[in-house]
Design a protein around this motif. Structure first.
Motif, short mmCIF file in Angstrom:
data_model
loop_
_atom_site.label_atom_id
_atom_site.label_comp_id
_atom_site.label_asym_id
_atom_site.label_seq_id
_atom_site.Cartn_x
_atom_site.Cartn_y
_atom_site.Cartn_z
N GLU A 78 -13.16 -42.17 -14.50
CA GLU A 78 -13.92 -43.21 -15.20
C GLU A 78 -14.94 -43.85 -14.26
O GLU A 78 -16.08 -44.14 -14.65
CB GLU A 78 -12.96 -44.27 -15.74
N PHE A 79 -14.54 -44.04 -13.02
CA PHE A 79 -15.45 -44.63 -12.04
C PHE A 79 -16.66 -43.72 -11.83
O PHE A 79 -17.81 -44.19 -11.76
CB PHE A 79 -14.71 -44.85 -10.72
N LYS A 80 -16.42 -42.41 -11.74
CA LYS A 80 -17.53 -41.47 -11.56
C LYS A 80 -18.47 -41.50 -12.77
O LYS A 80 -19.69 -41.41 -12.63
CB LYS A 80 -16.99 -40.06 -11.34
N ARG A 81 -17.89 -41.62 -13.99
CA ARG A 81 -18.70 -41.67 -15.19
C ARG A 81 -19.61 -42.91 -15.18
O ARG A 81 -20.81 -42.83 -15.46
CB ARG A 81 -17.81 -41.69 -16.43
N VAL A 82 -19.03 -44.06 -14.83
CA VAL A 82 -19.81 -45.29 -14.77
C VAL A 82 -20.86 -45.20 -13.68
O VAL A 82 -21.99 -45.69 -13.82
CB VAL A 82 -18.88 -46.50 -14.56
N GLN A 83 -20.49 -44.54 -12.58
CA GLN A 83 -21.45 -44.39 -11.49
C GLN A 83 -22.65 -43.54 -11.94
O GLN A 83 -23.81 -43.81 -11.57
CB GLN A 83 -20.76 -43.73 -10.28
N ARG A 84 -22.38 -42.50 -12.75
CA ARG A 84 -23.48 -41.69 -13.27
C ARG A 84 -24.39 -42.52 -14.18
O ARG A 84 -25.62 -42.37 -14.16
CB ARG A 84 -22.92 -40.48 -14.04
N LYS A 146 -18.07 -51.38 -13.44
CA LYS A 146 -17.86 -50.88 -12.08
C LYS A 146 -16.89 -51.78 -11.31
O LYS A 146 -15.99 -51.30 -10.60
CB LYS A 146 -19.20 -50.80 -11.35
N ALA A 147 -17.06 -53.08 -11.49
CA ALA A 147 -16.17 -54.02 -10.80
C ALA A 147 -14.73 -53.87 -11.30
O ALA A 147 -13.78 -53.90 -10.51
CB ALA A 147 -16.66 -55.45 -11.00
N ARG A 148 -14.57 -53.70 -12.63
CA ARG A 148 -13.22 -53.54 -13.17
C ARG A 148 -12.56 -52.27 -12.64
O ARG A 148 -11.38 -52.27 -12.30
CB ARG A 148 -13.27 -53.51 -14.70
N VAL A 149 -13.33 -51.19 -12.61
CA VAL A 149 -12.76 -49.93 -12.12
C VAL A 149 -12.39 -50.04 -10.65
O VAL A 149 -11.32 -49.57 -10.22
CB VAL A 149 -13.75 -48.77 -12.36
N GLU A 150 -13.25 -50.66 -9.87
CA GLU A 150 -12.95 -50.81 -8.44
C GLU A 150 -11.71 -51.66 -8.23
O GLU A 150 -10.87 -51.36 -7.38
CB GLU A 150 -14.16 -51.43 -7.73
#
Length: 337
Positions: A78-84, A146-150
């Motif tokens: 999920e983090f990678k998806r948001v990063q994209r 992004k903050a939530r995933v981190e």
């Protein structure tokens, strides 16, 4: 049944003979539920139960660890998806940043002041405000996700580390429990019917500064016969009684080699009188627990060796199969240094 009182005439084997290994079948456990040991308000925890509990906890910890690792993988994806998504917005973000750098706040004011009519001023102001709102909303949403995933990833990393520590602790507990069971003869000898702990005995007299034991003569009255015992044997006798093992016992015996005539050995029966092989859970567990007490306190009592239920234990060698004139299924023999 309890056999009539007989003279405990079984000789103790010599050290070399006792060290000989002859495999022999062990009696199977009988009755299901032993009564509460005398002198105890509650049933002590069996060492076998401790091992089972630790292994159950270990299995649960492993499952929780796998669940945490799976969830962490999902969050990483999920983090990678948001990063994209954030990377896709980079050109727009860069354009906004470049414009702000070139024009600053004055550029926006100039754009508004360049309006020729009140209507165009309002239109330009609305367009500028709408653009800022859209940009701010997009960036805020991405940054929030992004903050939530981190944060979730950080929490799961912490959880995984905690689970790994738990797994290591449980491994150590399981190994320690298995070592403790091996110390008292393992499942083969005890069938798991042995208490997880034993009382700690008081240190026997006659210990030298280098850890050795001074030789002692048969100078004390034997409380079990009209013979004599050494001070160390008498101390062991009192400590075993103090630990709650109060059934029949005999120590000094005239004639023959080995430790009984020297007042350095005792035979602890499983019965209240006389000798009879173990035939149920109560008698077997009594022998197991008495043996465990002696072995666990061997260094404090100055024990030479212990024989019980076709097995012999020396401090230097641990448990070995025993074959001798008596198979020692009706009593626990202990010899002192």
């Amino acid at each position: 049944m309890t056999a009539p009182l007989r003279r405990w005439s079984t000789p103790v084997v010599a050290v070399l003979a006792a060290l000989a290994v002859f495999a022999g079948p062990l009696p199977a456990s009988a009755a299901p539920t032993p009564p509460k040991p005398s002198g105890h308000d509650a049933q002590p925890t069996l060492l076998n139960d401790v091992i089972e509990t630790k292994n159950r906890e270990f299995v649960k910890a492993q499952a929780a660890l796998r669940k945490s690792e799976k969830r962490q993988l999902e969050l990483q994806q999920e983090f990678k998806r948001v990063q994209r998504e954030l990377d896709a917005l980079a050109p727009q973000v860069n354009e906004i940043a470049a414009q702000s750098y070139r024009t600053g706040r004055i550029g926006a004011v100039s754009m508004l002041l360049g309006a020729q009519t009140p209507d165009s001023f309002v239109q330009r102001a609305g367009a500028l405000d709408e653009l800022n709102m859209v940009n701010a909303k997009q960036l805020a949403e991405v940054n929030a996700v992004k903050a939530r995933v981190e944060q979730a990833k950080l929490a799961l990393d912490t959880e995984v580390r905690a689970q790994q520590r738990l797994t290591n602790d449980l491994n150590r507990d399981r190994v320690a429990a298995e070592k403790a069971l091996d110390l008292v003869g393992g499942n083969g000898l005890t069938g798991g019917l042995v208490n997880a702990t034993s009382p700690v005995a008081k240190i026997a007299p006659g210990r030298t500064g280098d850890g050795d034991w001074r030789p002692e003569s048969c100078s004390e009255n034997d409380p079990t016969t009209s013979g004599c015992v050494t001070p160390r044997t008498l101390h062991m006798y009192k400590e075993v009684k103090r630990a709650g093992f109060t059934r029949f016992v005999g120590c000094h015996r005239s004639g023959g080699p080995y430790e009984h005539p020297k007042g350095r050995a005792c035979d602890w029966s499983l019965q209240n009188s006389g000798f009879s092989p173990w035939h149920n859970t109560d008698t077997r567990k009594y022998g197991n627990n008495l043996t465990a007490f002696l072995v666990r306190n061997a260094d404090r009592l100055g024990i030479y060796y212990v024989i019980w239920n076709r097995q012999i234990w020396f401090p230097a060698t641990g448990w070995k199969s025993y074959s001798g004139p008596s198979n020692h299924t009706d009593h626990v023999h202990v010899s002192l240094l």
